[in-house]
Design a protein around this motif. Structure first.
Motif, mmCIF file in Angstrom:
data_model
loop_
_atom_site.group_PDB
_atom_site.id
_atom_site.type_symbol
_atom_site.label_atom_id
_atom_site.label_comp_id
_atom_site.label_asym_id
_atom_site.label_seq_id
_atom_site.Cartn_x
_atom_site.Cartn_y
_atom_site.Cartn_z
ATOM 1 N N GLN A 1 21.856 -51.188 47.420
ATOM 2 C CA GLN A 1 20.653 -51.340 46.584
ATOM 3 C C GLN A 1 19.516 -51.865 47.448
ATOM 4 N N TYR A 2 18.309 -51.521 46.998
ATOM 5 C CA TYR A 2 17.121 -52.030 47.718
ATOM 6 C C TYR A 2 16.789 -53.422 47.205
ATOM 7 N N SER A 3 16.502 -54.333 48.090
ATOM 8 C CA SER A 3 16.115 -55.689 47.664
ATOM 9 C C SER A 3 15.274 -56.344 48.753
ATOM 10 N N LEU A 4 14.260 -57.061 48.292
ATOM 11 C CA LEU A 4 13.436 -57.817 49.256
ATOM 12 C C LEU A 4 13.933 -59.246 49.365
ATOM 13 N N TYR A 5 15.019 -59.534 48.660
ATOM 14 C CA TYR A 5 15.517 -60.907 48.603
ATOM 15 C C TYR A 5 16.869 -61.015 49.272
ATOM 16 N N GLN A 6 17.026 -61.953 50.165
ATOM 17 C CA GLN A 6 18.314 -62.217 50.803
ATOM 18 C C GLN A 6 18.725 -63.637 50.444
ATOM 19 N N ARG B 1 29.075 -57.330 52.827
ATOM 20 C CA ARG B 1 29.063 -58.252 51.684
ATOM 21 C C ARG B 1 27.942 -57.978 50.688
ATOM 22 N N THR B 2 26.727 -58.168 51.140
ATOM 23 C CA THR B 2 25.602 -58.156 50.167
ATOM 24 C C THR B 2 25.297 -56.743 49.690
ATOM 25 N N ARG B 3 25.303 -55.798 50.614
ATOM 26 C CA ARG B 3 24.961 -54.402 50.317
ATOM 27 C C ARG B 3 23.591 -54.283 49.652
ATOM 28 N N ARG B 4 22.745 -55.226 49.925
ATOM 29 C CA ARG B 4 21.363 -55.218 49.417
ATOM 30 C C ARG B 4 20.448 -55.569 50.594
ATOM 31 N N GLY B 5 19.331 -54.913 50.674
ATOM 32 C CA GLY B 5 18.398 -55.255 51.744
ATOM 33 C C GLY B 5 17.165 -54.376 51.700
ATOM 34 N N CYS C 1 14.058 -52.039 53.957
ATOM 35 C CA CYS C 1 14.139 -50.829 54.766
ATOM 36 C C CYS C 1 14.628 -51.078 56.189
ATOM 37 N N GLU C 2 14.344 -52.257 56.731
ATOM 38 C CA GLU C 2 14.785 -52.522 58.105
ATOM 39 C C GLU C 2 16.314 -52.572 58.200
ATOM 40 N N PHE C 3 16.955 -53.093 57.139
ATOM 41 C CA PHE C 3 18.417 -53.098 57.108
ATOM 42 C C PHE C 3 18.955 -51.664 57.078
ATOM 43 N N PHE C 4 18.369 -50.848 56.180
ATOM 44 C CA PHE C 4 18.842 -49.471 56.037
ATOM 45 C C PHE C 4 18.609 -48.684 57.324
ATOM 46 N N GLY C 5 17.408 -48.881 57.919
ATOM 47 C CA GLY C 5 17.073 -48.141 59.145
ATOM 48 C C GLY C 5 17.994 -48.531 60.278
ATOM 49 N N THR C 6 18.181 -49.848 60.478
ATOM 50 C CA THR C 6 19.009 -50.333 61.581
ATOM 51 C C THR C 6 20.469 -49.900 61.375
ATOM 52 N N ALA C 7 20.968 -50.099 60.149
ATOM 53 C CA ALA C 7 22.358 -49.734 59.873
ATOM 54 C C ALA C 7 22.567 -48.237 60.079
ATOM 55 N N GLY D 1 19.912 -30.252 68.768
ATOM 56 C CA GLY D 1 18.886 -30.107 69.807
ATOM 57 C C GLY D 1 17.488 -30.542 69.392
ATOM 58 N N ALA D 2 17.368 -31.247 68.263
ATOM 59 C CA ALA D 2 16.026 -31.724 67.849
ATOM 60 C C ALA D 2 16.161 -33.063 67.120
ATOM 61 N N TRP D 3 15.102 -33.816 67.191
ATOM 62 C CA TRP D 3 15.078 -35.092 66.479
ATOM 63 C C TRP D 3 14.750 -34.844 65.008
ATOM 64 N N ARG D 4 15.350 -35.683 64.143
ATOM 65 C CA ARG D 4 15.064 -35.578 62.704
ATOM 66 C C ARG D 4 14.830 -36.965 62.135
ATOM 67 N N ASP D 5 13.956 -37.030 61.135
ATOM 68 C CA ASP D 5 13.756 -38.296 60.419
ATOM 69 C C ASP D 5 14.913 -38.488 59.454
ATOM 70 N N VAL D 6 15.542 -39.659 59.492
ATOM 71 C CA VAL D 6 16.647 -39.951 58.563
ATOM 72 C C VAL D 6 16.275 -41.231 57.811
ATOM 73 N N ASP D 7 15.886 -41.084 56.573
ATOM 74 C CA ASP D 7 15.444 -42.250 55.793
ATOM 75 C C ASP D 7 16.455 -42.498 54.683
ATOM 76 N N ASN D 8 17.292 -43.498 54.877
ATOM 77 C CA ASN D 8 18.347 -43.774 53.905
ATOM 78 C C ASN D 8 18.011 -44.908 52.959
ATOM 79 N N THR D 9 16.774 -45.417 53.001
ATOM 80 C CA THR D 9 16.379 -46.481 52.066
ATOM 81 C C THR D 9 16.348 -45.885 50.659
ATOM 82 N N PRO D 10 16.956 -46.547 49.662
ATOM 83 C CA PRO D 10 16.943 -45.988 48.310
ATOM 84 C C PRO D 10 15.520 -45.727 47.826
#
Lengths: 667, 444
Positions: free
Chosen positions: A407-412, A428-432, A434-440, A487-496
């Motif tokens: 889930q998306y959350s601005l609160y940790q 554990r939290t599975r909430r975070g 966009c930086e969490f989603f991008g890094t993960a 052979g090409a770069w792609r944008d992968v945006d997994n943030t809900p």
């Protein structure tokens, strides 16, 4: 105290030499120094100096507007300083040839002039403008920026020339020379040190160069908020405006920078030095990648200190209309502009169907995993079977994993526990945010053997009908992954997808007001980019509008002063008592008949003389009576009571009527 | 908001003073160019102004260091008059002696005046000048500040250049004070200054020498005032007016009545007759006027109006005291004050000294003054009232005095731009407008 002979001329020549205007400036210098040999002097008062300084001020304002609309702000300022001596020269020349040899301060400062006008005089303070002019010539020469030792030597000589005659009597000449030489040496060493310091800082501390918090992305380092507890707050400040042509497509993601090395909440770009991008042959833009570019759109952005990273979509091909001195690109696809104005518009040509195309092919670093999270992400990637899937299917599988379980959350809420924040997010939290989603996403893709990078930029989603543009706010800043697939770069945006609504719900109540202000600033600042593009036509219109404003303002002032001068306002007395007397009309009528009042003659004496001469036969006694009333009106401190004032008015009118009738009856 | 204004203006004032007292004219030019070069040379790639900046900075610093070597040993003695008048220069001479072992050259001598900058409280109470102000001026409060500073008693001074002073030698120079306002100027020191060898910075040393001068109020010419009303019996008679002691003209003897002062008992007659006999004198009758100054300016009132009221009072004090009469000056400050002058009791000078120090009273009601005047109405032949405002309390005072039969001349000093209340035409009050006071007094 005057400047030493020929010093001003020398300063002018110095500036002319540096600016490449030697012939013109030599003529000006000769004109200025001629005042020492020519005896003729101009008896210029406040009025004359005010006119000259007004003309100079108007020219200065016009030049400022012109430079501002045609150049970036910093370049406009430097150019203005270069030319200022030329603009103020008329005042200096007028002073040199004036009787007094100084300028009334009221001629130069509007406030003093207004105060002086109220008191019926100038400011009483006289300024010698020659020394400030000397300093101005030196600064103007500095602004020309000819990087030779001539500038320092010339400035040193002019300063010494100015100070030599002013040295105190008690100071021995050799002491004076030694001290000045010491200042010269220290200054020379200091200027070299200062310049080297700036170069050093630019090389070592790019953050200092890029500066303020307005600059969201550092091309070399991205501090994420991963690991930060509590609520992440971001403002609604508008960072970009995106305008697409009718029927055109809008990019969903605008990337500013990407990074390839992660450790403890920080993404870094290794070996990502920028290289200069040559402008296109026509000089209109910069190509950042090859390929076709069927679509175009405009971005309005801010460039604090004239520098910044360009926010560009994945398939960006070229950037044009950007008033920047230089554009450069690094291997991770970040595009930097230098020498841009504080706010600027640029046009992006792009191919919506293409993926990121300005990035270098992947290297070993794009598969590296941080030691802290390596075991965990390998385990999860294995559980998801990402490594076994072809890359084309691994990406949707990863997307499903995040959309199903996260889930998306601005609160940790929780932290610590000896586990890294990313691990805690994944297990554990599975909430975070966009930086969490991008890094993960990047780490899981790498664990599955797919080269990946971390990208930061903005998400484009909010459309404003009023502004007819997409507004990109600070809280729309976003992070996602880049994956190298087939052979090409792609944008992968997994943030809900819910992240945008969640962010929007935190908008401040006063945000619409801030938006309106921001829009007004935007409209004003875009004028300067539209003006040159319209071939100077709009610039001419703007100048004409400015001129019309000043003309109307002047006309209003004249009209207003006319009203008060005529004494129309009830109860308002003329500034000088009695100047509204009707006897002046009588005097004028008689002057036409050769019976004018002499300059030294009081009104009553004149009336008596007219009576005695017999020439002005019309009511000689009446004329004397009117003159007596007139004298009281003019000089009695208590003024003339209303009935007698009326008597004077009526008497003068009757006298003139009678005289007219008499003239008509004469053959 | 006023405290921010006051802070900003005080900072600007200090900076201005520093620039004027510690830098020569070329030094100020160098500082200005230094600031401009700092702005222009911020980026060392885009202009060469950073070179001008470092050179000027080096020159300015060298000058500051070189100026520190100036330590003359001087002695100064002022020959200062006791009094001056507001708005008129006070010239005086200062004798300076070189106590050091070196010849002193290029020394300028100037008076070190007290800092004229107002405190926050004074600034808050200062009134803005009349007329329309520029919006920026209204916002910054510059005119208010300048007006206050210009109205301090120690407004300005003119210095002088000393001739070369050999060791032990002395010289006398003329200095001048330019006091714009009444009050007391306390002088603590004179400053001796000299430019540094480069001619940019000014080295200054203070020579302590204390003195003070009283700046009397500005006076206007007033024609002889004729107040109707006869002489009044003055208990104490001429003794009160001209000398201390019994020098009264003897009239008669009579029996003692309870209440007679014991000092009037004629002891010789008592010894002769055994009865208490007192001596009686001729009664004394003088013309005695009361000059009443209204000090109740009220909050937010114009300082200019009060100053003009003091000037008008001073003008009457000088005029009435040249006539053969006594004059009582009445006003309320920390308490109700009453001074008598005339016929040997101190002249106009003494009264002007008092007026030089009078301050507005904002912590008491106007009735204090009314009471003080009413207590003396029997003694005075006539009364001159100088008012700074017109309201019910003042109207009541004029009516009361008229009802008591005291001949009255009432003057109201008023700022025409203020729009303050005006007395009715039948109330016998002459209005004097600020800026046209002399004209108003000439019409009496």
């Amino acid at each position: 105290m005057k400047t030493p002979p020929l010093l001003l001329g020398a300063a002018l020549l110095f500036w002319g030499f540096e600016a490449g205007l030697l012939p013109l400036v030599a003529a000006l210098g000769v004109a200025l120094e001629a005042s020492r040999f020519v005896r003729w002097r101009w008896d210029a008062g406040l009025k004359e100096f005010s006119r000259i300084s007004d003309v100079c001020a108007v020219l200065l304002a016009a030049l400022t507007v012109y430079l501002y609309v045609t150049r970036p702000a910093q370049a406009a300022f430097i150019n203005l300083v270069r030319l200022v001596p030329l603009l103020v020269f008329p005042v200096v020349l007028a002073q040199a040839f004036s009787v007094r040899g100084a300028v009334d301060a009221a001629a130069l400062f509007a406030t003093l002039r207004r105060r002086g006008a109220a008191a019926g005089a100038g400011s009483g303070t006289f300024l010698d403008v020659s020394r400030p002019f000397l300093a101005l010539c030196v600064l103007a020469a500095a602004a020309v920026n000819v990087r030779t030792p001539v500038f320092y030597a010339g400035m040193f000589l002019l300063f010494s020339w100015l100070l030599w005659p002013l040295r105190p009597r008690y100071a021995r000449s050799y002491v004076w020379v030694l001290l000045l030489a010491l200042a010269g040496l220290l200054g020379y060493a200091g200027q070299a040190g200062l310049h080297n310091l700036q170069i050093l800082l630019e090389a070592r501390l790019p953050m200092l160069v890029f500066g303020s918090g307005e600059m969201p992305s550092d091309p070399y380092l991205s501090h994420t908020a991963i690991g930060q507890l509590g609520v992440i707050k971001q403002s609604g400040d508008i960072m970009l405006r995106v305008q697409r042509p009718a029927g055109g497509q809008t990019p969903r993601l605008l990337r500013e920078a990407s990074y390839d090395s992660y450790r403890s909440g920080e993404w870094r770009a290794r070996e990502a030095a920028f290289s200069w991008v040559p402008p296109s042959a026509a000089g209109e833009g910069w190509a950042v990648s090859g390929g076709k570019s069927p679509e175009k759109f405009l971005i309005y952005a801010r460039f604090p200190k004239g520098k910044g990273l360009l926010a560009l979509p994945a398939g960006a091909r070229a950037v044009s209309r950007l008033p920047a001195a230089e554009v450069s690109l690094n291997r991770l696809g970040a595009v930097r502009a230098d020498g841009a104005p504080g706010r600027a518009v640029y046009e992006v040509a792009w191919d919506p169907s293409s993926g990121p195309s300005r990035d270098s092919p992947p290297g070993p670093g794009d598969l590296a995993l941080p030691a802290e999270e390596a075991a965990l992400v390998r385990r999860i990637a294995g559980e998801l079977g990402l490594g076994r899937l072809p890359p084309g299917k691994a990406l949707p599988a990863l997307g499903n994993y995040f959309s199903r379980d996260f889930q998306y959350s601005l609160y940790q809420a929780e932290g610590g526990g000896g586990v890294s924040p990313v691990a805690r997010f994944l297990t554990r939290t599975r909430r975070g945010h966009c930086e969490f989603f991008g890094t993960a996403s990047v780490l899981l893709l790498r664990a599955a053997g797919i080269p990946a990078r971390y990208a930061v930029g903005y998400s484009v989603q909010e459309y404003s009908r009023l502004q007819k543009a997409f507004l990109v706010r600070q809280r729309h800043s976003h992070a996602w992954a880049l994956a190298y697939v087939d052979g090409a770069w792609r944008d992968v945006d997994n943030t809900p997808a819910s992240w945008f609504e969640e962010e929007a719900s935190r908008a401040a109540a006063m945000e619409p007001l801030g938006d309106i202000w921001s829009w007004l600033v935007y409209k004003f600042s875009t004028l300067r980019f539209e003006l040159p593009a319209s071939g100077g036509r709009r610039a001419a219109w703007l100048l004409a509008a400015l001129a019309a404003f000043f003309v109307l303002k002047g006309a209003y002032r004249i009209f207003k002063s006319g009203l008060s001068g005529r004494g129309i306002a009830p109860g308002a007395a003329p500034e000088v008592q009695g100047l509204d007397s009707e006897l002046y009309a009588v005097e004028k009528a008689l002057a036409g008949a050769g019976l004018g009042r002499r300059s030294w003659e009081p009104m009553r004496a004149w009336a008596r003389r007219v009576g005695e001469s017999g020439a002005g036969s019309t009511g000689a006694a009446e004329l004397e009576r009117l003159a007596a009333l007139h004298s009281r009106l003019r000089f009695d401190p208590a003024g003339l009571p209303a009935p007698e004032r009326e008597a004077l008015r009526a008497g003068a009118r009757d006298w003139l009527l009678k005289r007219r009738a008499e003239k008509r009856s004469q053959p | 908001m006023d405290n921010i204004r006051c802070f900003a203006l005080r900072t600007a004032h200090t900076l201005r003073h520093w620039l004027r007292s510690r830098w020569t004219s070329p030094g100020r030019l160098a500082l200005g160019a230094l600031a401009a070069a700092a702005v222009l040379g911020m980026d060392t790639h885009s202009s060469m102004a950073y070179q001008a900046f470092t050179f000027l900075l080096a020159a300015v610093l060298i000058s500051l260091v070189a100026a520190r070597g100036f330590r003359p040993r001087l002695e100064a003695v002022r020959a200062l008059p006791r009094f001056g008048t507001a708005g008129e220069p006070i010239p005086y001479r200062v004798r300076v002696r070189n106590l050091g072992a070196a010849v002193l050259r290029d020394i300028s001598l100037a008076e070190r005046l007290p800092d004229p900058a107002p405190t926050y409280k004074e600034f808050r109470l200062a009134d803005a000048p009349a007329g329309r102000l520029h919006w920026l001026d209204r916002l910054a409060g510059w005119s208010r500040w300048r007006r206050f500073v210009e109205r301090r008693p120690a407004g300005g001074s003119e210095g002088a250049v000393l001739p070369d002073l050999p060791p032990g030698g002395s010289a006398e120079v003329s200095l001048q004070l330019l006091p714009p306002r009444r009050g007391v100027i306390r002088l603590e020191a004179v400053s001796a200054s000299r430019p540094d060898p480069l001619g940019l910075a000014t080295a200054e040393r203070l020579v302590a020498t204390r003195a003070s001068v009283i700046v009397l109020p500005r006076r206007y010419p007033v024609s002889r005032l004729s107040l109707p009303g006869g002489r009044k019996y003055q208990q104490g008679g001429v003794a009160l007016a001209s000398s201390v002691g019994e020098s009264m003209e003897f009239s008669t003897l009579r029996d003692y009545k309870p209440g007679d002062p014991p000092r009037r008992i004629h002891w010789k007659s008592f010894a002769r007759t055994g009865r208490l006999i007192v001596k009686e004198n001729h009664d004394e009758y003088f013309v005695r006027h009361a000059l009443v100054l209204d000090t109740f300016t009220g909050p937010g009132a114009s300082e200019a109006v009060f100053e003009e009221a003091v000037s008008v009072t001073a003008s009457f004090a000088c005029t009435v005291l040249t006539q053969e009469s006594l004059l009582d000056l009445l006003f309320v400050g920390a308490e109700a004050y009453h001074f008598t002058a005339g016929r040997g009791l101190g002249g106009a000078g003494r009264m002007l000294e008092i007026l030089a120090a009078v301050q507005p009273c904002n912590d008491k009601p106007f009735e204090e003054l009314s009471r003080s005047v009413a207590m003396r109405y029997r003694l005075v032949s006539g009364c001159i009232l100088v008012l700074v405002a017109w309201d019910d309390a003042r109207r009541a005072l004029t009516r009361q005095l008229r009802a008591l039969g005291v001949p009255l001349q009432t003057f109201l000093v008023r700022d025409p731009a203020s729009g303050s209340a005006l007395p009715g035409s039948g109330e016998g009050v002459r209005v004097l407008e600020t800026g046209r006071i002399a004209e108003g007094l000439a019409n009496i």
